[in-house]
Design an enzyme around this catalytic site. Sequence first.
Site, PDB file in Angstrom:
ATOM      1  N   LYS A  31      40.581  47.240  38.308  1.00 58.36           N
ATOM      2  CA  LYS A  31      39.197  47.293  38.787  1.00 58.36           C
ATOM      3  C   LYS A  31      38.236  47.418  37.608  1.00 58.36           C
ATOM      4  CE  LYS A  31      40.271  47.732  43.250  1.00 58.36           C
ATOM      5  NZ  LYS A  31      41.595  47.172  43.196  1.00 58.36           N
TER       6      LYS A  31
ATOM      7  N   SER B 204      42.010  41.577  44.691  1.00 59.95           N
ATOM      8  CA  SER B 204      40.807  42.414  44.735  1.00 59.95           C
ATOM      9  C   SER B 204      39.787  42.047  43.655  1.00 59.95           C
ATOM     10  CB  SER B 204      41.165  43.899  44.619  1.00 59.95           C
ATOM     11  OG  SER B 204      41.595  44.212  43.315  1.00 59.95           O
TER      12      SER B 204
END
Length: 175
Positions: A124, A87
């Site tokens: 993230k 990601s």
Amino acid sequence: MPMKRKTFICHHEPDVPSDLTAKEAAVTLRATCAESAISLELPYADGGIQAGFPSPAQDYMQESIDLNRDLIRHPTCTFYGRVSGDSMSGEGIADGDLLVIDKSLEPEEGDLAVCCVDGDFTLKRIHFCGDGTLALMPSNPAYRPIIVTPDNDFMVWGIVTYTIKANRRPKSIIL
């Protein structure tokens, strides 16, 4: 002295609604404690290494660098962890990369963070939205941001201060 490995568990709270996961079980993050008390002096090219036009090579390297001293600011709160997933591939962070994670740092806008959301760990970038929510931003367009609201069970587990990656290709990939 071998490094100490710890397993951290982020529990999913069954009474907290979650649209992020169907799992009801705990999710684990395997991390290794940073051993900054051990000195590991490595040769260091103090003149720099040109990434553009080549420059005259140094005959020898005088200085040394200690990665424990230079990469770890808060030894008792610093851990290593491995990336699992893609990601964050838009930033060059790949599956298997090694992260240096400092749990003592307060999160700031744009920090790369290891977070626990409703029982799941994720890596993230942090984005503070003005409406009291928080967005956890991936850098791979195949993934959507995770919007964290007061209804979520959320914590920032640590801030990533360095990413260490392997640059040598496996032999099976070399043409």
